[in-house]
Design an enzyme around this catalytic site. Structure first.
Site, short mmCIF file in Angstrom:
data_model
loop_
_atom_site.label_atom_id
_atom_site.label_comp_id
_atom_site.label_asym_id
_atom_site.label_seq_id
_atom_site.Cartn_x
_atom_site.Cartn_y
_atom_site.Cartn_z
N GLU A 41 -11.17 10.78 1.46
CA GLU A 41 -10.10 11.53 0.82
C GLU A 41 -9.95 11.10 -0.64
OE1 GLU A 41 -7.15 12.95 4.31
OE2 GLU A 41 -6.72 10.94 3.53
N CYS A 78 -7.12 9.59 -7.90
CA CYS A 78 -7.25 8.39 -7.06
C CYS A 78 -8.53 8.53 -6.25
CB CYS A 78 -6.04 8.26 -6.14
SG CYS A 78 -6.05 6.79 -5.10
N CYS A 88 -12.26 0.66 5.75
CA CYS A 88 -11.94 -0.57 5.03
C CYS A 88 -12.03 -1.75 5.99
CB CYS A 88 -10.55 -0.48 4.42
SG CYS A 88 -10.14 -1.81 3.26
N CYS A 116 -5.00 -4.40 5.98
CA CYS A 116 -3.65 -4.65 5.49
C CYS A 116 -2.66 -3.91 6.40
CB CYS A 116 -3.52 -4.16 4.05
SG CYS A 116 -4.60 -5.04 2.89
N CYS A 118 -1.01 -0.43 5.47
CA CYS A 118 -1.89 0.59 4.91
C CYS A 118 -2.58 1.39 6.01
CB CYS A 118 -2.93 -0.07 4.00
SG CYS A 118 -4.10 1.10 3.26
N GLU A 154 -11.98 -1.27 -0.40
CA GLU A 154 -11.80 -2.34 -1.38
C GLU A 154 -12.94 -2.26 -2.40
OE1 GLU A 154 -11.40 -4.96 -3.85
OE2 GLU A 154 -9.76 -5.13 -2.39
N SER A 196 -3.21 -5.70 -5.70
CA SER A 196 -2.39 -5.28 -4.57
C SER A 196 -1.72 -6.53 -3.99
CB SER A 196 -3.30 -4.61 -3.53
OG SER A 196 -2.57 -3.97 -2.53
N HIS A 237 2.15 -7.51 -3.07
CA HIS A 237 3.00 -7.17 -1.93
C HIS A 237 3.76 -8.33 -1.29
CE1 HIS A 237 0.96 -3.45 -2.49
NE2 HIS A 237 -0.18 -3.90 -2.01
N ASN A 239 5.29 4.26 2.04
CA ASN A 239 5.01 5.61 2.52
C ASN A 239 4.62 5.56 3.99
OD1 ASN A 239 5.22 7.10 -0.08
ND2 ASN A 239 3.54 5.75 -0.66
N CYS A 247 0.39 6.71 -1.68
CA CYS A 247 -0.22 5.38 -1.64
C CYS A 247 -0.14 4.79 -0.24
CB CYS A 247 0.51 4.49 -2.65
SG CYS A 247 -0.17 2.83 -2.78
#
Length: 410
Positions: free
Chosen positions: A123, A136, A143, A147, A150, A208, A261, A263, A338, A381
């Site tokens: 995507e 983006c 991945c 995380c 995510c 990543e 990233s 957090h 999100n 995101c």
């Protein structure tokens, strides 16, 4: 109201086919100039013509945005026929195009198999804003980092994307937005009023980027080439979850803007949210940031901080964030969480986010709150994911055997 464009309808498709050749011809997209010269030499182009021919093809690919050799009008018919027989410059298949009610666009692109395997899907998201349009881009299918906040992290890594596949996301977006010469912008599309439609790119999609360093490096250097796509390196941002050994190389060999990233401000929590922290804890990560080449107030590092209700959004967290970043030219993007199906987190209350931002701002760091974009089409995101899966070993071996048998039959 979000819109999904039916690309099975011929009227909705781009004028040229977006499906790559099925016979596995190598692509010229994503090659460096020396690599392209070698490919052309192997195709029979005389050595004394190589520099000129590479310059011509580079112009047509990256300035004019053609996806068919027949559109290269300054190239001789004989050479165009040779190129068509040996190479491809076709776009990937666009499986789906969705348009958010805020103008954000998301494309699901399908790439052909590499070696023995299935086609894969990724995507890519376009975010229009006043005076700029940000694309983006994904660097991997799936991945490895898992995380916990995510959505992409719930999809196992299938494979790295090659340089041409990374660049293809930019080329497709510019096609669909009318961002190449003599191309029309779709009626009603939300895009910058003047200039380019894609002004910035961010490596913040699926995967990543620093676990696919060489391919990402090659693609970004081509994107920044002044005689082609010509995106300023200050308008290209690479986001990493903290692959410390590759951070210095990113600055030295690619020279783009860096985003981290982050957090969390404590190792115990970051180990849970961003598991790579167990390998490269906060001190190592921040030391690498302080040493990032060409770091200055004019070239700040962006720290991304997703706001999770009751998890990392306290005033104590804000104070520790300011302490940790002391001495690093930086800005902090606060990202309202999100949601996605099955997520264990909630977004922080707006008042909590504003209080957090006010404290960080008062202590000398810009901390804009990122407006959620494309939530209704899962383009925001942390929401990107495709259905591609890694083939099981038994299936892969069976496919390899079938390919070998089919080749022998020819």
């Amino acid at each position: 109201m979000a819109v999904t464009i039916d690309l099975t309808n011929p009227a909705a498709r781009p004028a040229r086919t977006v499906r790559p050749d099925s016979d596995g011809k190598p692509t010229l997209i994503g090659l460096t100039r020396p690599e392209m010269a070698r490919a052309l030499a192997e195709a029979g182009v005389p050595e004394k013509q190589l520099k000129m021919r590479v310059s011509q093809i580079w112009h047509w690919l990256y300035i004019r945005g053609v996806s068919d050799f027949d559109d290269m009008h300054t190239v001789s018919r004989e050479l165009r026929d040779t190129l068509k027989a040996r190479f491809t410059i076709a776009r990937p298949e666009i499986v789906e195009e969705q348009i958010s009610n805020d103008g954000t666009r998301k494309w699901l692109m399908r790439f052909s198999p590499r070696g023995a395997g299935r086609p894969v899907e990724v995507e890519t998201v376009y975010i229009p804003e006043e005076g700029r349009g940000t694309l983006c881009i994904s660097s991997q299918v799936g991945c490895t980092l898992t995380c916990s906040f995510c959505h992409t992290g719930t999809q196992m890594l299938v494979r790295n994307l090659a340089p041409d596949e990374i660049l293809a996301q930019l080329l497709v977006a510019r096609d669909r937005l009318g961002d190449f010469p003599h191309k029309d912008t779709p009626q009603g599309a939300i895009v910058p009023a003047e200039g380019r439609k894609v002004t910035n790119i961010v490596m913040m999609g699926m995967g990543e980027p620093l676990y696919n360093f060489e391919n990402v490096k090659k693609a970004l250097l081509i994107a920044a080439d002044g005689d082609g796509l010509a995106l300023s390196k200050r308008r290209i941002t690479l986001s990493t979850s903290g692959v410390v050994p590759e951070i210095a190389r990113t600055g030295e060999e690619i020279g783009v803007m860096l985003a981290i990233s982050l957090h969390a401000v404590r190792d115990e929590l970051r180990n849970e949210l961003v598991p790579i922290n167990r390998k490269y804890p906060l001190k190592e990560l921040l030391d690498a940031c302080r040493a990032y080449p060409a770091l200055s107030n004019a070239r700040r590092i962006t720290f991304e901080y997703v706001m999770l209700k009751g998890v990392n959004d306290s005033l104590a967290d804000a104070k520790e964030l300011v302490r940790l970043l002391k001495g690093i030219p930086a800005k902090i993007n606060l990202i309202p969480f999100n949601p996605w199906p099955g997520s264990p987190y909630e977004c922080s209350d707006w008042e909590t986010i504003e209080r957090f931002a006010d404290f960080v701002n008062a202590n000398g760091y810009a901390s804009p709150i990122r407006t959620p974009r494309g939530r209704d089409i899962f383009a925001a995101c942390g929401q990107l994911k495709s259905e591609s899966e890694r083939m099981r070993k038994a299936d892969r071996l069976a496919l390899e055997a079938a390919m070998i048998a089919g080749h022998g039959a020819d």
